[in-house]
Design an enzyme around this catalytic site. Structure first.
Site, PDB file in Angstrom:
ATOM      1  N   TYR A 107       0.821  -1.209   0.000  1.00 20.93           N
ATOM      2  CA  TYR A 107       0.000   0.000   0.000  1.00 20.93           C
ATOM      3  C   TYR A 107       0.856   1.261   0.000  1.00 20.93           C
ATOM      4  CZ  TYR A 107      -4.623  -2.039   0.854  1.00 20.93           C
ATOM      5  OH  TYR A 107      -5.817  -2.689   0.732  1.00 20.93           O
ATOM      6  N   LYS A 129       3.677 -15.095   2.925  1.00 18.42           N
ATOM      7  CA  LYS A 129       3.880 -15.858   1.691  1.00 18.42           C
ATOM      8  C   LYS A 129       5.396 -16.066   1.590  1.00 18.42           C
ATOM      9  CE  LYS A 129       2.411 -17.738  -2.130  1.00 18.42           C
ATOM     10  NZ  LYS A 129       1.639 -18.999  -2.141  1.00 18.42           N
ATOM     11  N   ASP A 159      -2.348 -18.272   1.189  1.00 18.12           N
ATOM     12  CA  ASP A 159      -3.305 -19.049   0.370  1.00 18.12           C
ATOM     13  C   ASP A 159      -3.950 -20.161   1.195  1.00 18.12           C
ATOM     14  OD1 ASP A 159      -0.806 -20.248   0.474  1.00 18.12           O
ATOM     15  OD2 ASP A 159      -0.751 -20.856  -1.627  1.00 18.12           O
ATOM     16  N   ASP A 183      -6.152  -7.030   4.359  1.00 17.27           N
ATOM     17  CA  ASP A 183      -7.301  -6.443   3.660  1.00 17.27           C
ATOM     18  C   ASP A 183      -8.172  -7.558   3.094  1.00 17.27           C
ATOM     19  OD1 ASP A 183      -8.873  -4.450   2.335  1.00 17.27           O
ATOM     20  OD2 ASP A 183      -7.807  -4.913   0.485  1.00 17.27           O
ATOM     21  N   ASP A 190     -12.037  -9.192   4.644  1.00 11.68           N
ATOM     22  CA  ASP A 190     -13.301  -9.250   3.892  1.00 11.68           C
ATOM     23  C   ASP A 190     -13.837 -10.678   3.901  1.00 11.68           C
ATOM     24  OD1 ASP A 190     -13.115  -6.563   3.126  1.00 11.68           O
ATOM     25  OD2 ASP A 190     -13.750  -6.976   1.071  1.00 11.68           O
TER      26      ASP A 190
HETATM   27  C1  IPM Z   1     -10.412  -1.414   3.838  1.00 14.53           C
HETATM   28  C2  IPM Z   1     -10.638  -0.864   2.451  1.00 14.53           C
HETATM   29  C3  IPM Z   1      -9.509   0.099   2.107  1.00 14.53           C
HETATM   30  C4  IPM Z   1      -8.215  -0.666   2.170  1.00 14.53           C
HETATM   31  C5  IPM Z   1      -9.677   0.828   0.764  1.00 14.53           C
HETATM   32  C6  IPM Z   1     -10.964   1.605   0.681  1.00 14.53           C
HETATM   33  C7  IPM Z   1      -8.493   1.719   0.448  1.00 14.53           C
HETATM   34  O1  IPM Z   1     -10.739  -1.898   1.529  1.00 14.53           O
HETATM   35  O2  IPM Z   1     -10.368  -0.603   4.794  1.00 14.53           O
HETATM   36  O3  IPM Z   1     -10.295  -2.626   3.975  1.00 14.53           O
HETATM   37  O4  IPM Z   1      -7.851  -1.339   1.205  1.00 14.53           O
HETATM   38  O5  IPM Z   1      -7.545  -0.598   3.205  1.00 14.53           O
HETATM   39 MG    MG Z   2     -10.776  -3.820   2.415  1.00 13.59          MG
END
Ligand code: IPM
Ligand code: MG
Length: 361
Positions: free
Chosen positions: A141, A190, A222, A246, A250
């Site tokens: 990032y 990884k 993975d 990240d 999710d």
């Molecule tokens: C998160 C989001 C952010 C990230 C984006 C919006 C930049 O996906 O907070 O997980 O990747 O950190």
């Molecule tokens: Mg995210």
């Protein structure tokens, strides 16, 4: 206690969900006799439209002069064509960097009795309670980025960079969190391919010597992704670099039912930053159907981490549990064709539960 916060509603569903979290905070702080002061500022696309900067100076000033920041979400298709530095996401990354919040805590819990929210079989998801500790200010990032050449023969690069001190500080946070939980820390990397991961594994292992009570193990990202969906209940604390965190967070959100339920706390810097992990969801923005619970639970994390108000935080978390337990669902949580409540109604239910201790059925 005086509680001075800045809210950054941002884009998409951000303003809708932030408004409900602020109502919940107002109710809770009033009940405990605290003085809540809220300043609202622009960030992301909202700030771009207002002043052509996704993270304007007055937003930074407000954040730095408050005790904590509550963010809704940033981003949206309207900004996809903007240059990298002028994207809403760039504003969020600058915000994290300026606040110095290098540790992002993302809990994903399958509440007892709430197994049916998950797309997985109940016996698989039952008991899931994982804390993902995501490094937030390093890795790909923030590494050097470039695009060169002419269309047709362009080359683009992003570099994943980690230094030992960056890994050490996130490792300490993760080990301390694991000490306060079930004492099992999984470091995800990884290392079979990436140098930055080999350094990561090396440093986390060394820091582990300082935490003899915590059982440290390592896994590749993975295979962790696979285990998170096939055996989510085996995890306690996961520590990992920025992008892996990240993605895995999710996934953890989906595993326990909905991204809309997941809060996060970003700590370790001058001022804590609290935000739901779901993003701006432009497809449903403005319809009043977004799930505000991730933001409400982020506000609870704020009371706990930035203000040490454990009782207040637990009261909000418990109210959310009661409301869900009584069967109330926003659309993202409802079964196909079943009734659902609006964003505002979900906020009302939590506020009412806080005030009266009684959940409307
Ligand atoms: C998160 C989001 C952010 C990230 C984006 C919006 C930049 O996906 O907070 O997980 O990747 O950190
Ligand atoms: Mg995210």
């Amino acid at each position: 206690m005086q509680i001075t916060i800045t809210t950054l509603p941002g884009d998409g569903i951000g303003p809708e969900v932030t408004a409900q979290a602020v109502r919940v905070l107002e109710t809770c702080t009033e009940m405990f006799g605290h003085l809540l002061r809220v300043t609202e500022k622009n960030v992301g696309g909202a700030a771009l439209l207002a002043c052509n900067d996704p993270f304007p100076p007055d937003t930074l000033d407000a954040c730095l002069s408050s005790d904590a920041v509550l963010l809704g979400a940033v981003g949206g298709p309207a900004f996809d064509k903007y240059p990298a530095k002028l994207r809403p996401e760039a504003g969020l990354l600058r915000l994290r960097k300026e606040l110095g919040v290098f540790a992002n805590l993302r809990p994903a819990i399958c509440l007892a009795g709430m197994e049916s929210l998950s797309p997985l079989r109940p016996e698989i998801v039952r008991g899931t309670d994982v804390m993902i500790v995501r490094e937030l200010l390093g890795g790909v990032y923030f590494g050097a980025r470039s695009t060169e050449g002419e269309p047709g023969s362009r080359r683009a690069a992003d570099s994943m960079v980690y230094s030992e001190p960056e890994i050490e500080r996130i490792a300490h946070v993760a080990f301390k969190i694991a000490e306060g939980r079930r004492k099992q820390l999984l470091s995800v990397d990884k290392a079979n391919v990436l140098d930055s991961s080999r350094l990561w594994r090396d440093v986390v292992t060394r820091i582990g010597n300082e935490y003899p009570d915590v059982k440290l193990s390592h896994a590749y990202v993975d295979s962790t992704a696979m285990a998170l969906v096939s055996r989510p209940a085996i995890f306690d604390v996961i520590v990992t670099e920025n992008m892996f965190g990240d993605i895995l967070s999710d996934q953890a959100g989906a595993v326990v039912g909905s991204l809309g339920l997941l809060p996060s706390a970003s700590v370790g810097g001058k001022v804590g930053l609290y935000e739901p992990i779901h993003g701006s969801a432009p497809d449903i923005a403005g319809q009043g159907i977004a799930n505000p619970l991730g933001t409400i639970l982020s506000a609870a994390m704020m009371l706990r981490h930035s203000f040490k108000l454990e009782q207040e935080a637990a009261l909000i978390e418990n109210a959310v549990k009661q409301v869900l337990g009584a069967g109330h669902r926003t659309r993202d949580l409802a079964e196909k064709g079943a009734d659902s409540v609006s964003t505002q109604q979900m906020g009302d239910l939590v506020v009412q539960q806080l005030r009266t201790g009684i959940v409307q059925t």
